[in-house]
Design a protein around this motif. Sequence first.
Motif, PDB file in Angstrom:
ATOM      1  N   THR A 189       0.833  -1.204   0.000  1.00 48.55           N
ATOM      2  CA  THR A 189       0.000   0.000   0.000  1.00 48.55           C
ATOM      3  C   THR A 189       0.868   1.253   0.000  1.00 48.55           C
ATOM      4  O   THR A 189       0.619   2.210  -0.756  1.00 48.55           O
ATOM      5  N   SER A 222       2.327   1.909  -3.354  1.00 51.42           N
ATOM      6  CA  SER A 222       1.348   2.484  -4.285  1.00 51.42           C
ATOM      7  C   SER A 222       1.136   3.968  -4.017  1.00 51.42           C
ATOM      8  O   SER A 222       0.838   4.735  -4.942  1.00 51.42           O
ATOM      9  N   ILE A 243      -4.630  -1.082  -2.622  1.00 50.72           N
ATOM     10  CA  ILE A 243      -3.569  -0.532  -3.466  1.00 50.72           C
ATOM     11  C   ILE A 243      -4.138   0.684  -4.189  1.00 50.72           C
ATOM     12  O   ILE A 243      -5.176   0.584  -4.853  1.00 50.72           O
TER      13      ILE A 243
END
Length: 329
Positions: free
Chosen positions: A40, A43, A121
């Motif tokens: 995460t 991203s 994401i």
Amino acid sequence: MSPDPASVTEHARSAGLKPETVRVAVTLPTFRRPDHLVMTLDSLQAQGLGADTAIIVMDNDAEGLAGARAAAEWFQTSYVKGIVIVAHQRGNCHAYNAGWETALAEFPRLTHIAVIDDDEIAGPGWLTGLMRTAQKTGADLVGGPQVPVFADKALDGWRRHPVFTPHYAETGLVPILYSSGNVLISRPVLDMMPRPFLDPAFNFIGGGDSDFYRRAKASGFNFAWSAEAAVMETLMSRRAEFSWLNARSLRNGAISSILEKRQWPGLQGRVRTFAKSLALLAAAPWRGLRLGLKTGSAVIGLYHLQVALGRLMEEFGLVNEQYRNPESN
């Protein structure tokens, strides 16, 4: 009422973080998902964030701290700046509240808070999409799609289930939002809304975000949807199992009943909510038949019946705390 300062501690902070330059704080709650948390964060870094954006990671596992350690290590090598805190009181509402309070306390020029979860994401241009929609529509709160992505691609057909489908399809103003997993909140909302932002009564059943949105709407704030600001939500195989889908559907019904009682307090409101539950139960077979035919799934077709039953079960205090044991969620 703000949380007890002792219930929130700082675990790490990026070297060179300049709080006075930050306008947007991305808050990221985490609980025992260190590997996906790093995905995460990667991203978010791919968004091309500038010095006016910082990340706050809120680890809600004060005993294990796997997320806090992973985030602290990630910040050591990332150009993106941020803070890692530990929310010692268990529950997702406590984690969110800790992050939002920290953002307000740390960044004097803050204009917005964005939220993404540790099983998501961020898509390309995620934060830009949320900000652009906020500027274009003038909305105080902007939500975006949480696109379900099963780890097992053979389960992708379950994406048609109502518990996974986004509430809106087009960018623009909308009546209200429902999820905090992908949202942008403006500073005036946070300044006006009472503390704690999310009611801890919803810690383990969910729905604290929906309750917050209802109260924000009652305070005069407006909402928008940004179809281009998508996040991809990673779903484990267990979320395609009947037991999980049934529990989530019943829980959705219970939450809707609880929220309506809060909106319509007193005996008259209780009677109104109960009558609506009975009406939904009566309509459920026909609505379920249409949904089942549309999706080609008898299990998905049960959704409306499960929601109605969840509402009625709540009348007798039977509410599934699906977040009480997060490992099985």
